[in-house]
Design a protein around this motif. Structure first.
Motif, PDB file in Angstrom:
ATOM      1  N   GLY A  72       0.826  -1.246  -0.132  1.00  0.00           N
ATOM      2  CA  GLY A  72      -0.002   0.072   0.046  1.00  0.00           C
ATOM      3  C   GLY A  72       0.750   1.320   0.050  1.00  0.00           C
ATOM      4  O   GLY A  72       0.177   2.198  -0.155  1.00  0.00           O
ATOM      5  N   ASP A  73       2.053   1.078   0.336  1.00  0.00           N
ATOM      6  CA  ASP A  73       2.979   2.347   0.171  1.00  0.00           C
ATOM      7  C   ASP A  73       3.109   2.684  -1.032  1.00  0.00           C
ATOM      8  O   ASP A  73       3.138   1.980  -2.190  1.00  0.00           O
ATOM      9  CB  ASP A  73       4.397   2.065   0.514  1.00  0.00           C
ATOM     10  N   TYR A  74       3.144   4.321  -1.385  1.00  0.00           N
ATOM     11  CA  TYR A  74       3.773   4.817  -2.744  1.00  0.00           C
ATOM     12  C   TYR A  74       4.996   5.298  -2.716  1.00  0.00           C
ATOM     13  O   TYR A  74       5.297   5.889  -1.847  1.00  0.00           O
ATOM     14  CB  TYR A  74       2.562   5.987  -3.081  1.00  0.00           C
ATOM     15  N   VAL A  75       5.671   4.938  -3.867  1.00  0.00           N
ATOM     16  CA  VAL A  75       6.975   5.104  -3.868  1.00  0.00           C
ATOM     17  C   VAL A  75       7.443   5.651  -5.123  1.00  0.00           C
ATOM     18  O   VAL A  75       6.937   5.383  -6.201  1.00  0.00           O
ATOM     19  CB  VAL A  75       7.859   3.853  -3.618  1.00  0.00           C
ATOM     20  N   TYR A  76       8.447   6.408  -5.226  1.00  0.00           N
ATOM     21  CA  TYR A  76       9.263   7.001  -6.207  1.00  0.00           C
ATOM     22  C   TYR A  76      10.624   6.267  -6.383  1.00  0.00           C
ATOM     23  O   TYR A  76      11.359   5.750  -5.306  1.00  0.00           O
ATOM     24  CB  TYR A  76       9.488   8.310  -6.342  1.00  0.00           C
ATOM     25  N   GLY A  77      10.978   5.727  -7.758  1.00  0.00           N
ATOM     26  CA  GLY A  77      12.198   5.274  -7.903  1.00  0.00           C
ATOM     27  C   GLY A  77      12.447   5.190  -9.483  1.00  0.00           C
ATOM     28  O   GLY A  77      11.789   5.737 -10.398  1.00  0.00           O
TER      29      GLY A  77
END
Length: 334
Positions: free
Chosen positions: A88-93
């Motif tokens: 459920g975490d939103y991430v940038y990468g």
């Protein structure tokens, strides 16, 4: 669960075409320890991607033939074997041009979709914003009352550079292609003047727009425009070399500046920048720029194209000058 991926099939000569990519659908791999499965929702399209496709020494390793094309992304964690990231975490990468990514946690950063739209984390609050912020403020060192010129001014980086320069009290002149883009710079973003390189003599227009000369030039395009600006710089001017989009698809040698002796005459300096040098301070910059957005001082604009299948053609929009603001590819076409 089927993945959709664009793999680099061949290194382009000139503009990339669909033949430079293999579009494949594959099974999603199982997770090893300390990995996450991310459903990519938005993909950042940047001029730097053209350089990553070349097999040569640069600030970052080239994308290998047969590998997923490198790209900045934002997405949602579906599974995790890491204690640092949860479902459920939103991430940038940099998860690449694909629908799903199984990756290690290095280089992933949590983002909050309640504070800004996801695509904004690829624009003002992502790599283009960081490039503009650190390139202008740390390398360009603008002072209130100075004249700042930026090329590629309606693009993801240039539009932010100009606005930050205005926030810092500078006179700002943008160089862009087409009447619509120039009107956007002046009427919406608050630039003091805009030069249409497609219909104007850039050197003459610069003299008119910058009667006292140019103190800071933020260059995104290189080529003839860089040469033109070098004829107008003031004593102790700073030229920030961010990119050279006019040269990326050359089939002949890159055109260097013939007017470089203006640096000597004016005791000026020209310095290249790479955004990754500032990773440790990204959060500081993002916090300050988010504050400017909230205060109405900084306008964020994303140009969103839907459907990962359209990646090759959408990438070309950068080199044809078709995007207004940050170009982003939404994986699902809805």
């Amino acid at each position: 669960m089927k993945n959709k991926q664009f793999l680099l099939a061949a290194r382009p000569v000139g503009l990339p075409t669909r033949q430079n990519w293999d579009y494949v659908e594959t099974e999603v791999a199982e997770l090893a320890d300390n990995q996450v499965l991310i459903q990519v929702e938005y993909i950042s399209l940047d001029p730097a991607m053209r350089g990553w496709m070349n097999d040569g020494k640069s600030y970052i390793e080239p994308v290998q033939i047969g590998a997923v094309m490198r790209a900045g992304t934002v997405g949602k964690v579906l599974k995790s074997t890491s204690s640092e990231f949860s479902e459920g975490d939103y991430v940038y990468g940099h998860c690449g041009v694909q629908k799903y990514a199984v990756v290690g946690i290095e280089g992933l950063h949590k983002i909050d979709p309640s504070l800004a739209p996801l695509e904004r984390y690829l624009g003002v609050l992502g790599m283009p914003g960081m490039t503009a912020y650190f390139g202008l403020l740390d390398t360009g060192l603008p002072k209130a009352g100075e004249t700042v010129v930026v090329s590629g001014a309606a693009g993801a980086v240039g539009s932010i550079v100009g606005q930050i320069a205005k926030i810092k009290g500078c006179r700002v002149v943008g160089i862009a292609g087409g009447a619509d883009k120039c009107a956007y710079l002046v009427n919406e973003l608050g630039f003091d003047a805009a030069i249409d390189y497609k219909s104007e003599d850039v050197q003459k227009a610069l003299r008119a727009a910058c009667p006292k000369g140019v103190d800071v030039y933020f260059d995104n395009v290189g080529g003839d425009i860089l040469d033109n600006v070098l004829t107008q710089i003031r004593m102790k001017a700073r030229i920030v070399i961010c990119g050279a989009i006019s040269q990326y698809n050359n089939t002949t040698a890159v055109k260097g500046p013939s007017n470089y002796l203006s640096l000597l005459v004016n005791r000026a300096r020209m310095e290249g920048i790479v955004v990754f040098d500032n990773v440790a301070n990204y959060s500081k910059a993002a916090t300050e720029m988010a504050g400017w957005i909230a205060e109405g001082k900084l306008i964020a604009k994303e140009h969103v194209v839907k459907g990962i299948e359209h990646f090759p053609e959408t990438l070309l929009m950068l080199f044809n000058g078709e995007n207004m603001g940050k170009l982003v590819l939404k994986v699902e076409a809805d």
